[in-house]
Design an enzyme around this catalytic site. Structure first.
Site, PDB file in Angstrom:
ATOM      1  N   SER A  21     102.109   6.515  29.662  1.00 46.46           N
ATOM      2  CA  SER A  21     101.498   7.792  29.058  1.00 46.46           C
ATOM      3  C   SER A  21     100.821   7.121  27.796  1.00 46.46           C
ATOM      4  O   SER A  21      99.725   6.501  27.847  1.00 46.46           O
ATOM      5  CB  SER A  21     102.832   8.376  28.606  1.00 46.46           C
ATOM      6  OG  SER A  21     102.663   9.648  28.073  1.00 46.46           O
TER       7      SER A  21
ATOM      8  N   HIS B  27      99.764   9.826  32.342  1.00 44.93           N
ATOM      9  CA  HIS B  27      99.958  11.418  32.108  1.00 44.93           C
ATOM     10  C   HIS B  27      98.412  11.751  31.465  1.00 44.93           C
ATOM     11  O   HIS B  27      98.053  11.278  30.419  1.00 44.93           O
ATOM     12  CB  HIS B  27     100.921  11.569  30.939  1.00 44.93           C
ATOM     13  CG  HIS B  27     102.385  11.331  31.196  1.00 44.93           C
ATOM     14  ND1 HIS B  27     103.190  11.139  30.449  1.00 44.93           N
ATOM     15  CD2 HIS B  27     102.735  11.503  32.621  1.00 44.93           C
ATOM     16  CE1 HIS B  27     104.377  10.897  31.239  1.00 44.93           C
ATOM     17  NE2 HIS B  27     104.096  11.193  32.406  1.00 44.93           N
TER      18      HIS B  27
ATOM     19  N   ASP C  30     110.113   9.600  31.011  1.00 48.30           N
ATOM     20  CA  ASP C  30     109.513   9.925  32.325  1.00 48.30           C
ATOM     21  C   ASP C  30     109.387   8.565  32.968  1.00 48.30           C
ATOM     22  O   ASP C  30     108.924   7.435  32.555  1.00 48.30           O
ATOM     23  CB  ASP C  30     108.198  10.427  32.127  1.00 48.30           C
ATOM     24  CG  ASP C  30     107.569  10.899  33.767  1.00 48.30           C
ATOM     25  OD1 ASP C  30     108.576  10.876  34.585  1.00 48.30           O
ATOM     26  OD2 ASP C  30     106.433  11.044  33.804  1.00 48.30           O
TER      27      ASP C  30
END
Length: 381
Positions: free
Chosen positions: A195, A221, A317
Site C-alpha cells: 500500500s 492499493h 490488509d
C-alpha cells in the site's frame, strides 16, 4: 512528533473549491489542522517557511510552477511528507507515479464529477493518508549500497534488518544478469501485497526478478486508471513482463500481474494451470483491490507452491490472509520497519504470526530467489 500536538497541514492547489474542501475535511479531524492554503507553489514557499508544516497536500498541475517541479525541489532542499492530489486521467496518473518516484508518500484521486460530494465521500481515507504521511519515513534519493548476498542465512538477514536505515534505489541496468538462474517449474508463484510507499517498493522488488521467474500476482492499493499506468511504467523498466491483470488469463512464468484499481484479484485454478480471477465484490478492509483477498486465494489454490511478500503500507490488509498462506504451507517474507515508508501492513502480518522472515527491501528479491533455489524451485547452471 508529540502525539498531543495536531498534525499541521498546508494545502497547495490552484482550485479554491479543492482548497476549501480539504480544509473542511482536515479541520474536522481531532488530530490535525490546516495551517495554511496556497493557490500555487510560489506562495506556498513562503508559507512553508512561516508555518513549518508536518504534511503538504499538493496538486499535480498548477500555474506558475508545475507540482512535480516543486516537489523535486522540495525533496532536495526541505524534505517534507507530501500527499498528492491527482486527477483521474492518464496524464494525471502518469504524473502521480512520477511524484511517488520523486518522494511523495501517497496520493488522493480527484473525482471526475461532483467534486464536493466525491471528496467528502473519501474524507476518512484522506485523513488516514495524511496521518500515515505524518509518520512516514521519507526515502532519501541517494546512491544505493550494493544488495546483500542472496544466500544470506536467516539469522544474518534478520540481524541486518535492524541496521538498514534507507531503502536503496536500484537502476534497471545495475540488476545482475539472470543467465545463471533457470526456473524448472511453472507451478510456483510469488504473491505480493503493498500500500503506502508500495509503488517504489514493488518496482525495486521486480527489478530483481529474472525473465524466467515464477508468475507474480500483485495487489497495490490504487484507484481505477492508475494501475494501468503503473503496470506500463514497470513493464518498461523490468526484465519480466508486467501487465494489468485480465480475468481468466493463465499465470505464466516471467510475468507479473497487477490487480486493476477497483477490482479484487484472486488466484484461481483451471485444470493444472493457475489463472487470474477478477471481481467487484464489496471492499475488504476498506480496500478494493484487497491484499487479503489475493492472499486467501493463494492459500486455497496454491498452498506450499506460493511464496508471499508483504511490503510497506498502512493498515492491516494482508495480515489475516498471510497467516492463512502460512498455515497452508507457504513461505512468507515481510519488509522490515527501517526500510518501510509506513510500517503498518508488515507489522500487522508479523503480529498475526504469518511471517517467516523480516528483511530490508533490498534483500527481499535476492532472498526470494535464493529460497526458491534452496527448495528445488530453481536450478542453477
Amino acid at each position: 512528533m508529540n502525539e498531543k500536538r495536531k498534525i499541521q497541514v498546508l494545502c497547495i492547489d490552484d482550485s479554491a473549491l479543492i482548497r476549501s474542501i480539504l480544509k473542511e475535511i482536515i479541520n474536522a479531524q481531532p488530530d490535525m489542522e490546516v495551517v495554511g492554503v496556497a493557490p500555487d507553489p510560489i506562495i506556498a514557499r513562503d508559507l512553508i517557511k512561516q508555518t513549518n508544516p508536518d504534511v503538504l497536500t499538493l496538486d499535480v498541475e498548477m500555474p506558475k510552477m508545475d507540482g512535480l517541479d516543486f516537489l523535486e525541489k522540495l525533496m532536495r532542499l526541505r524534505p517534507t511528507p507530501v500527499v498528492m492530489i491527482s486527477s483521474l486521467t492518464e496524464r494525471g496518473s502518469e504524473a502521480t507515479l512520477r511524484a511517488l518516484e520523486l518522494g511523495a508518500v501517497d496520493f488522493v484521486a480527484k473525482p471526475k464529477l461532483g467534486m464536493r460530494d466525491g471528496m467528502n465521500e473519501y474524507a476518512d481515507q484522506i485523513a488516514d493518508k495524511i496521518r500515515a504521511a505524518a509518520r512516514a519515513r521519507l526515502r532519501p534519493r541517494t546512491a544505493s549500497p550494493a544488495p546483500a548476498p542472496a544466500a544470506a542465512s536467516p539469522a544474518h538477514a534478520v540481524h541486518t534488518a535492524h541496521a538498514v536505515h534507507a531503502r536503496p534505489e536500484h537502476d534497471a541496468a545495475a540488476v545482475p544478469a539472470p543467465a545463471r538462474t533457470h526456473f524448472s517449474s511453472t507451478e510456483k508463484l510469488i504473491i505480493v501485497g503493498a500500500s503506502t510507499g508500495g509503488t517504489e517498493a514493488i518496482k525495486d522488488f521486480l527489478l530483481e526478478m529474472p525473465p524466467d521467474c515464477p508468475g507474480i500476482l500483485i495487489v497495490q492499493h490504487m484507484p481505477a486508471g492508475f494501475t494501468t499506468s503503473f503496470a506500463k511504467r514497470l513493464d518498461g523498466l523490468c526484465r519480466i513482463r508486467v501487465k494489468e491483470a485480465v480475468h481468466g488469463e493463465r499465470v505464466l512464468p516471467g510475468h507479473a500481474y497487477i490487480a486493476p484499481g477497483d477490482m479484487h484479484l484472486s488466484l484461481g485454478r483451471s485444470g493444472a494451470n493457475y489463472v487470474t480471477e477478477l471481481d467487484q465484490n464489496p471492499p475488504v478492509n476498506r480496500h478494493r483491490p484487497a491484499v487479503d483477498v489475493l492472499f486467501r486465494s493463494a492459500a486455497r489454490n496454491a498452498g506450499a507452491n506460493a511464496l508471499g511478500v508483504i511490503l510497506t503500507g498502512m493498515g492491516k490488509d494482508g495480515a489475516a490472509g498471510m497467516l492463512e498462506m502460512r498455515n497452508a504451507g507457504a513461505y512468507n517474507v515481510a519488509q522490515d520497519e527501517a526500510s518501510c515508508v509506513v510500517y503498518g501492513m508488515p507489522k500487522e502480518a508479523v503480529a498475526h504470526g504469518g511471517v517467516h522472515e523480516i528483511l530490508p527491501l533490498h534483500q527481499i528479491g535476492p532472498h526470494v530467489l535464493a529460497r526458491l533455489s534452496a527448495h528445488g524451485r530453481v536450478t542453477r547452471v
